[in-house]
Design an enzyme around this catalytic site. Structure first.
Site, PDB file in Angstrom:
ATOM      1  N   THR A  72       0.841  -1.200   0.000  1.00 15.59           N
ATOM      2  CA  THR A  72       0.000   0.000   0.000  1.00 15.59           C
ATOM      3  C   THR A  72       0.877   1.251   0.000  1.00 15.59           C
ATOM      4  O   THR A  72       0.663   2.178  -0.803  1.00 15.59           O
ATOM      5  CB  THR A  72      -0.932  -0.013   1.237  1.00 15.59           C
ATOM      6  OG1 THR A  72      -1.785  -1.163   1.127  1.00 15.59           O
ATOM      7  CG2 THR A  72      -1.769   1.245   1.330  1.00 15.59           C
ATOM      8  N   GLN A 178       0.765  -9.424  -6.379  1.00 14.09           N
ATOM      9  CA  GLN A 178       0.182 -10.775  -6.440  1.00 14.09           C
ATOM     10  C   GLN A 178       0.960 -11.718  -7.345  1.00 14.09           C
ATOM     11  O   GLN A 178       0.908 -12.934  -7.164  1.00 14.09           O
ATOM     12  CB  GLN A 178      -1.285 -10.708  -6.889  1.00 14.09           C
ATOM     13  CG  GLN A 178      -2.215 -10.107  -5.853  1.00 14.09           C
ATOM     14  CD  GLN A 178      -2.394 -10.989  -4.615  1.00 14.09           C
ATOM     15  OE1 GLN A 178      -2.081 -12.177  -4.589  1.00 14.09           O
ATOM     16  NE2 GLN A 178      -2.918 -10.385  -3.551  1.00 14.09           N
ATOM     17  N   CYS A 324     -13.853  -6.502   1.216  1.00 17.24           N
ATOM     18  CA  CYS A 324     -12.951  -5.363   1.250  1.00 17.24           C
ATOM     19  C   CYS A 324     -12.375  -5.270   2.642  1.00 17.24           C
ATOM     20  O   CYS A 324     -12.766  -5.993   3.535  1.00 17.24           O
ATOM     21  CB  CYS A 324     -13.644  -4.084   0.802  1.00 17.24           C
ATOM     22  SG  CYS A 324     -14.718  -3.405   2.029  1.00 17.24           S
TER      23      CYS A 324
HETATM   24  N1  PLP Z   1      -1.595  -4.541  -4.392  1.00 13.54           N
HETATM   25  C1  PLP Z   1      -2.240  -5.709  -4.539  1.00 13.54           C
HETATM   26  C2  PLP Z   1      -2.523  -6.211  -5.909  1.00 13.54           C
HETATM   27  C3  PLP Z   1      -2.653  -6.430  -3.423  1.00 13.54           C
HETATM   28  O1  PLP Z   1      -3.313  -7.583  -3.579  1.00 13.54           O
HETATM   29  C4  PLP Z   1      -2.384  -5.911  -2.132  1.00 13.54           C
HETATM   30  C5  PLP Z   1      -2.831  -6.612  -0.916  1.00 13.54           C
HETATM   31  O2  PLP Z   1      -3.841  -7.277  -0.896  1.00 13.54           O
HETATM   32  C6  PLP Z   1      -1.686  -4.692  -2.028  1.00 13.54           C
HETATM   33  C7  PLP Z   1      -1.314  -4.037  -3.178  1.00 13.54           C
HETATM   34  C8  PLP Z   1      -1.375  -4.074  -0.695  1.00 13.54           C
HETATM   35  O3  PLP Z   1      -0.254  -4.670  -0.096  1.00 13.54           O
HETATM   36  P1  PLP Z   1      -0.037  -4.570   1.493  1.00 13.54           P
HETATM   37  O4  PLP Z   1      -1.038  -5.488   2.116  1.00 13.54           O
HETATM   38  O5  PLP Z   1       1.381  -5.025   1.698  1.00 13.54           O
HETATM   39  O6  PLP Z   1      -0.218  -3.158   1.877  1.00 13.54           O
END
Ligand code: PLP
Length: 385
Positions: A72, A178, A324
């Site tokens: 994120t 992913q 979500c």
């Molecule tokens: N991007 C994708 C495609 C994800 O599936 C996720 C998490 O589910 C994230 C970003 C976010 O990653 P994080 O949980 O390390 O913040």
């Protein structure tokens, strides 16, 4: 109660043994990696070893890896209006695909009016003609397209997208959270200028990730200032144990590829052959290249919320495609972008597997589904009769 079975690896993975060992050892390091004494240098050594492992895993240079608190934060850092390559112009607008993770949909540091969305096809891949249309004859854009979708597993044509983007002077950000550890790829192949990774999807700890820059990119303005860490690109004392765990997990995941990819493909076939015995079953994006561990399915009339509870009571952890982070079930924006009705979208159940999943687990999942489908779909048919 028989042992529980975990089919929610796209949400997060269990910790790999290699990562656990690295974390435990690094937790005992007393030094701050910015200190010049021996204790500081030892902590620095662990961070740099992890940086090298993560860089190697995606074919980048270690100095181009910026450790963050996860995918994120890496996405939020990447989506910045001041990015440029060499003396090129800064990308002042953002173009994102309609099926991105919420942390990309949020748009980073671009204001709403500077963000445009690329459509996806009914199969769930980015519509490259629409991308061309959005970029043609316009100021250069930063474009964000994920490598694989977290709900459907659909692998996106990022290399083709990169050609289109670069031909118009723009830059490409690829969220590879992913895909990492599930299929082989590298930054060059993807044509990515920036790449997002997260540790907890590959057997590393939660709360660690990285933004990887391609060579020669003038990186984004930091989100966190006030310290020289990460070459002044992300201030704050480093999470040495988390970063060490990330490095160990990345090395282990890479060592297991590509054998793991083909093993997972076998499990996916077994799982989907079993699911297809249910009349009317829909496996989303099944006509295109998908991650080998991900199956998103429904049957018209199914409620994902009820199915997830039913699986859980049978000892199996699955997720609704539309779950979500707030825990509330909402229609999936991914399936809506693919053109599915909200009633179908709210019925999608995601089964995702990983390195400890075996044939017997798939069979137990199918057995649970056999019992559930009779009950859930009968209830539904009675309600609509
Ligand atoms: N991007 C994708 C495609 C994800 O599936 C996720 C998490 O589910 C994230 C970003 C976010 O990653 P994080 O949980 O390390 O913040």
């Amino acid at each position: 109660m028989s042992e529980r079975i975990y089919f929610d690896w796209n949400a997060t993975t269990p910790l790999r043994e290699e990562a656990r060992r690295a974390i435990v050892n690094a937790l005992d390091l007393p030094g701050n990696a910015s200190s010049v004494h021996a204790e500081g240098r030892e902590a620095r050594k662990w961070i740099e070893a992890a940086r090298a492992a993560v860089a190697k895993a995606v074919g980048a240079l270690p100095r181009d890896v910026i450790f963050t608190s996860g995918g994120t934060e890496a996405n939020a850092l990447a989506l910045a209006p001041n990015l440029r390559r060499g003396a090129g112009p800064a990308a002042e607008r953002l173009v994102i695909s309609a099926i991105e993770h919420a942390s990309v949909l949020a748009g980073g540091r671009f204001s709403r009016e500077r963000i445009e969305t690329v459509r996806v096809t009914p199969a769930g891949v980015v519509d490259l003609d629409h991308l061309r249309e959005l970029l043609r004859g316009r100021p250069p854009a930063l474009v964000s397209v994920m490598l694989a979708n977290n709900e459907t597993g659909a692998i996106q044509p990022v290399a083709e997208a990169a050609e289109i983007v670069h031909a118009t002077g723009g830059l490409l950000h690829v969220d590879a959270v992913q895909a990492f550890g599930k299929i082989s790829f590298d930054m060059g192949e993807c044509g990515a200028d920036l790449l997002t990774l997260s540790a907890h999807k590959i057997g590393g700890p939660k709360g660690v990730g990285a933004l990887v820059l391609s060579e020669g990119l003038t990186g984004p303005e930091p989100l966190l200032r006030g310290g020289g860490q990460e070459l002044s690109r992300r201030a704050g004392t480093e999470n040495v144990a988390g970063i060490a765990g990330f490095g160990a997990a990345a090395a282990a995941a890479m060592a297991a590829l590509p054998a793991e990819t083909s093993r997972l493909h076998g499990l996916q076939r077994r799982l989907e052959d079993g699911l297809r015995l249910t009349p009317g079953v829909i496996v989303f994006s099944d006509a295109i290249r998908r991650l080998p561990n991900t199956t998103l399915f429904t049957v018209p009339g199914l409620s994902a919320e009820t199915a997830v509870i039913g699986f859980d009571l049978a000892g199996i952890a699955v997720s609704s495609g539309s779950a979500c982070s707030s825990g509330k079930v909402q229609p999936s924006h991914v399936l809506e972008a693919m053109g599915f009705d909200p009633e179908i979208a709210q019925g999608a159940v995601r089964l995702s597997m990983g390195w400890s999943t075996q044939d017997a687990d798939v069979d137990r999942c199918l057995e649970a589904w056999r019992k559930l489908e009779g009950r859930l779909l009968k209830d539904q048919r009675r309600n609509t009769a």
